[in-house]
Write a protein that holds these residues in place. Structure first.
Motif, PDB file in Angstrom:
ATOM      1  N   LYS A 149       7.470   1.068 -23.654  1.00 16.92           N
ATOM      2  CA  LYS A 149       6.721  -0.258 -24.362  1.00 16.92           C
ATOM      3  C   LYS A 149       6.842  -1.520 -23.750  1.00 16.92           C
TER       4      LYS A 149
ATOM      5  N   GLU B 136       4.113  -5.000 -22.927  1.00 18.23           N
ATOM      6  CA  GLU B 136       2.812  -5.853 -22.348  1.00 18.23           C
ATOM      7  C   GLU B 136       2.135  -5.744 -21.255  1.00 18.23           C
ATOM      8  N   TRP B 137       1.126  -5.281 -21.114  1.00 17.88           N
ATOM      9  CA  TRP B 137       0.357  -5.462 -19.807  1.00 17.88           C
ATOM     10  C   TRP B 137      -0.285  -6.507 -19.146  1.00 17.88           C
TER      11      TRP B 137
ATOM     12  N   ILE C 291      -4.268  -3.175 -13.483  1.00 18.22           N
ATOM     13  CA  ILE C 291      -2.900  -3.050 -14.214  1.00 18.22           C
ATOM     14  C   ILE C 291      -1.433  -3.011 -14.221  1.00 18.22           C
TER      15      ILE C 291
ATOM     16  N   PHE D 287       2.623  -3.018 -15.630  1.00 17.63           N
ATOM     17  CA  PHE D 287       2.972  -3.091 -17.055  1.00 17.63           C
ATOM     18  C   PHE D 287       4.087  -3.656 -16.816  1.00 17.63           C
TER      19      PHE D 287
ATOM     20  N   ARG E  61      -6.493   4.028 -23.498  1.00 17.24           N
ATOM     21  CA  ARG E  61      -5.631   4.668 -22.739  1.00 17.24           C
ATOM     22  C   ARG E  61      -5.997   5.673 -21.709  1.00 17.24           C
TER      23      ARG E  61
ATOM     24  N   GLN F  59      -0.930   4.176 -24.063  1.00 15.65           N
ATOM     25  CA  GLN F  59      -1.974   3.645 -25.199  1.00 15.65           C
ATOM     26  C   GLN F  59      -1.735   1.656 -24.833  1.00 15.65           C
ATOM     27  N   LEU F  60      -2.956   1.326 -24.759  1.00 13.20           N
ATOM     28  CA  LEU F  60      -2.930   0.306 -24.463  1.00 13.20           C
ATOM     29  C   LEU F  60      -3.659  -0.415 -25.261  1.00 13.20           C
ATOM     30  N   THR F  61      -3.472  -1.505 -25.919  1.00 12.66           N
ATOM     31  CA  THR F  61      -4.299  -2.345 -26.777  1.00 12.66           C
ATOM     32  C   THR F  61      -4.511  -3.997 -26.594  1.00 12.66           C
TER      33      THR F  61
ATOM     34  N   THR G 184      -0.343  -4.783 -25.137  1.00 11.86           N
ATOM     35  CA  THR G 184       0.614  -4.745 -25.034  1.00 11.86           C
ATOM     36  C   THR G 184       0.213  -3.170 -24.787  1.00 11.86           C
ATOM     37  N   TRP G 185       1.463  -2.135 -24.760  1.00 18.98           N
ATOM     38  CA  TRP G 185       1.031  -0.802 -24.402  1.00 18.98           C
ATOM     39  C   TRP G 185       2.043  -0.062 -24.882  1.00 18.98           C
TER      40      TRP G 185
END
Length: 296
Positions: A34, A36-37, A51, A53, A93, A102-104, A115-116
């Motif tokens: 997990k 941040e992105w 992107i 990561f 995602r 999964q990215l939010t 975050t991912w």
């Protein structure tokens, strides 16, 4: 007269490509990835987002970083329009055979962050293990997901008789589009049992069955992948070969033609050398004349 050879290496080019998938981590497949992105969409972009990561394994250990450009049609739950204009919440995602990222977060004026989390696909892990790649780490599986590594690629390499390969070789095959079809086509063109390094070289320089056919029509390309690479790098074409034959340079070897291209020796230069009294000059003589400026 001593023959002059120009030596070069394709290794820096290969290493440059391979840096795309380096991740500094050593994590077991069972741990959760997990982090941040951050993302950006160029103003004139119509279909891609870059992107980056930045993440940690479970327990906030083992930093790892990864950056890639993805097409919007590779992502579920987000569109180009959502990345433009006012601040917008996003939840999307990347789904691949190796797993799901999964990215939010949010996007505003083409810039995004959030975050991912990553979860691997147990079926992919099992299939890869049966192909000879066991004990894959979470970072291996994350890399495989981002780069869209497919288990069929591993099976193709195994079927082609390529042994003692590491998982990074499957990554190379994915990056350079080396699959069963490509290996078979190269074999049918007379280049059977190529090792991984030669396959990567061939792919980087876009050497395929059609190119080999064209090279052989010029009388070259029977010896090695290295010869094909030289001919491709220095743009040896049937037209150039015909030009050289027209001014009396016949029965040329591949190395001779490469030397002519390296030193930019064309029919005009050959005719100028003849006008200076150099009758039927050899390739070595023409190179010497060019180096020392004896012919303009």
């Amino acid at each position: 007269m001593q023959k002059l050879f120009i030596h070069y290496s394709t290794r820096p080019i290969m290493l440059g490509f391979l840096m795309l998938f380096v991740i500094a981590a050593n994590i077991t497949a069972q741990e959760t990835l997990k982090g941040e992105w951050k993302a950006s969409v160029k103003e004139n972009s119509t279909g891609k987002v870059h992107i980056s990561f930045n993440g940690l394994s479970e327990g906030n250990k083992n930093n790892h970083q990864f950056g890639t450009s993805l097409k919007f049609d590779e992502l579920d739950g987000i569109t180009l329009a959502q990345t433009k204009g006012a601040k917008t919440n996003v939840n999307f995602r990347l789904s691949r055979e190796a797993g799901i990222v999964q990215l939010t977060g949010t996007f505003e004026d083409g810039k995004g962050s959030g975050t991912w989390t990553f979860n691997s696909n147990p079926a992919f892990v099992s299939t890869m293990s049966s192909a000879g790649y066991s004990d894959l780490s979470a970072k291996d599986l994350f890399s495989a997901t981002i780069l869209n590594v497919k288990s069929q690629t591993a099976r193709d390499l195994k079927s082609a008789g390529l042994s003692d390969l590491k998982f990074e070789d499957v990554i190379k095959a994915t990056i350079f589009k080396i699959d069963g079809v490509y290996i078979k086509d190269m074999g049918n063109a007379g280049f059977k049992n190529l090792n991984m390094e030669d396959l990567v070289k061939s792919s980087i320089f876009k050497i395929d069955a059609n190119y080999i056919k064209g090279v052989r029509a010029m009388g070259f390309g029977e010896n090695s992948v290295e010869e094909l690479v030289k001919l491709r790098i220095f743009k040896v074409t049937p037209e150039f070969l015909s030009e050289m034959k027209a001014v009396g340079l016949t029965n040329l070897k591949a190395e001779d033609v490469v030397q002519l291209r390296i030193f930019n020796i064309d029919s005009k230069f050959v005719n100028a050398a003849k006008a200076k009294g150099y009758k039927d000059p050899s390739v070595e003589e023409l190179v010497e004349l060019k180096i020392h400026g004896k012919v303009n």
